[in-house]
Design a protein around this motif. Sequence first.
Motif, mmCIF file in Angstrom:
data_model
loop_
_atom_site.group_PDB
_atom_site.id
_atom_site.type_symbol
_atom_site.label_atom_id
_atom_site.label_comp_id
_atom_site.label_asym_id
_atom_site.label_seq_id
_atom_site.Cartn_x
_atom_site.Cartn_y
_atom_site.Cartn_z
ATOM 1 N N ILE A 5 0.851 -1.188 0.000
ATOM 2 C CA ILE A 5 0.000 0.000 0.000
ATOM 3 C C ILE A 5 0.888 1.240 0.000
ATOM 4 O O ILE A 5 1.833 1.344 0.784
ATOM 5 C CB ILE A 5 -0.929 0.005 1.237
ATOM 6 C CG1 ILE A 5 -1.777 -1.271 1.301
ATOM 7 C CG2 ILE A 5 -1.792 1.257 1.265
ATOM 8 C CD1 ILE A 5 -2.694 -1.467 0.135
ATOM 9 N N SER A 6 0.571 2.177 -0.874
ATOM 10 C CA SER A 6 1.353 3.403 -0.984
ATOM 11 C C SER A 6 0.497 4.493 -1.622
ATOM 12 O O SER A 6 -0.613 4.241 -2.066
ATOM 13 C CB SER A 6 2.601 3.159 -1.836
ATOM 14 O OG SER A 6 2.235 2.829 -3.161
ATOM 15 N N ILE A 57 5.023 7.082 -1.375
ATOM 16 C CA ILE A 57 5.031 7.026 0.087
ATOM 17 C C ILE A 57 4.582 5.640 0.538
ATOM 18 O O ILE A 57 3.446 5.241 0.317
ATOM 19 C CB ILE A 57 4.102 8.111 0.681
ATOM 20 C CG1 ILE A 57 4.434 9.492 0.110
ATOM 21 C CG2 ILE A 57 4.150 8.085 2.195
ATOM 22 C CD1 ILE A 57 5.845 9.963 0.336
ATOM 23 N N TYR A 58 5.503 4.918 1.147
ATOM 24 C CA TYR A 58 5.209 3.598 1.715
ATOM 25 C C TYR A 58 5.012 3.688 3.219
ATOM 26 O O TYR A 58 4.409 2.818 3.820
ATOM 27 C CB TYR A 58 6.356 2.617 1.434
ATOM 28 C CG TYR A 58 6.623 2.406 -0.027
ATOM 29 C CD1 TYR A 58 5.775 1.615 -0.796
ATOM 30 C CD2 TYR A 58 7.716 2.997 -0.651
ATOM 31 C CE1 TYR A 58 6.014 1.420 -2.138
ATOM 32 C CE2 TYR A 58 7.960 2.808 -2.002
ATOM 33 C CZ TYR A 58 7.100 2.020 -2.730
ATOM 34 O OH TYR A 58 7.334 1.835 -4.065
ATOM 35 N N ALA A 115 -5.811 8.822 5.618
ATOM 36 C CA ALA A 115 -6.952 7.937 5.871
ATOM 37 C C ALA A 115 -7.064 6.863 4.798
ATOM 38 O O ALA A 115 -7.295 5.688 5.109
ATOM 39 C CB ALA A 115 -8.238 8.749 5.961
ATOM 40 N N LYS A 116 -6.884 7.248 3.521
ATOM 41 C CA LYS A 116 -6.949 6.256 2.441
ATOM 42 C C LYS A 116 -5.844 5.216 2.590
ATOM 43 O O LYS A 116 -6.055 4.030 2.327
ATOM 44 C CB LYS A 116 -6.851 6.947 1.087
ATOM 45 C CG LYS A 116 -8.119 7.673 0.690
ATOM 46 C CD LYS A 116 -7.971 8.402 -0.627
ATOM 47 C CE LYS A 116 -7.975 7.417 -1.757
ATOM 48 N NZ LYS A 116 -7.969 8.087 -3.080
ATOM 49 N N GLU A 147 -8.074 -3.018 4.580
ATOM 50 C CA GLU A 147 -8.760 -3.820 3.570
ATOM 51 C C GLU A 147 -7.879 -4.942 3.034
ATOM 52 O O GLU A 147 -8.352 -6.035 2.801
ATOM 53 C CB GLU A 147 -9.241 -2.919 2.426
ATOM 54 C CG GLU A 147 -10.404 -2.046 2.812
ATOM 55 C CD GLU A 147 -10.834 -1.087 1.727
ATOM 56 O OE1 GLU A 147 -10.062 -0.893 0.733
ATOM 57 O OE2 GLU A 147 -11.927 -0.512 1.855
ATOM 58 N N LYS A 148 -6.624 -4.662 2.817
ATOM 59 C CA LYS A 148 -5.707 -5.684 2.286
ATOM 60 C C LYS A 148 -5.508 -6.825 3.274
ATOM 61 O O LYS A 148 -5.246 -7.951 2.888
ATOM 62 C CB LYS A 148 -4.368 -5.042 1.944
ATOM 63 C CG LYS A 148 -3.406 -6.015 1.322
ATOM 64 C CD LYS A 148 -2.175 -5.334 0.820
ATOM 65 C CE LYS A 148 -1.270 -6.422 0.285
ATOM 66 N NZ LYS A 148 -0.568 -6.069 -0.883
ATOM 67 N N ASN A 149 -5.639 -6.533 4.555
ATOM 68 C CA ASN A 149 -5.345 -7.540 5.570
ATOM 69 C C ASN A 149 -6.580 -8.149 6.213
ATOM 70 O O ASN A 149 -6.480 -8.751 7.275
ATOM 71 C CB ASN A 149 -4.444 -6.914 6.633
ATOM 72 C CG ASN A 149 -3.072 -6.669 6.091
ATOM 73 O OD1 ASN A 149 -2.321 -7.605 5.884
ATOM 74 N ND2 ASN A 149 -2.746 -5.435 5.792
ATOM 75 N N GLN A 150 -7.715 -8.012 5.580
ATOM 76 C CA GLN A 150 -8.933 -8.638 6.139
ATOM 77 C C GLN A 150 -9.062 -10.046 5.655
ATOM 78 O O GLN A 150 -8.675 -10.434 4.618
ATOM 79 C CB GLN A 150 -10.160 -7.844 5.759
ATOM 80 C CG GLN A 150 -10.239 -6.574 6.521
ATOM 81 C CD GLN A 150 -11.530 -5.807 6.251
ATOM 82 O OE1 GLN A 150 -12.390 -6.217 5.499
ATOM 83 N NE2 GLN A 150 -11.654 -4.664 6.875
#
Length: 72
Positions: free
Chosen positions: A14-15, A23-24, A61-62, A69-72
């Motif tokens: 996610i970035s 931005i990581y 926030a995003k 979301e990626k880790n659900q």
Amino acid sequence: MIWNNECPDKRNIISFSYKGYTIYDPWIREELQEAPFSWRIHEDPKAGVNPFDYYGKRAAAKFIVGIVEKNQ
């Protein structure tokens, strides 16, 4: 946050973009994203930032929603 420096394939991390930088880790300044051991400098007042103040509430926030979301 070892991904900043040692992850060979950052396409799935996610970035977001900011002033031409990817931005990581929004808890540090944009020019330090690729710095060696950047995960160690969060407490340095010259490096660490509040991502909501520095990059903006929407971008921060995003970023956080994307991680959740990626880790659900």
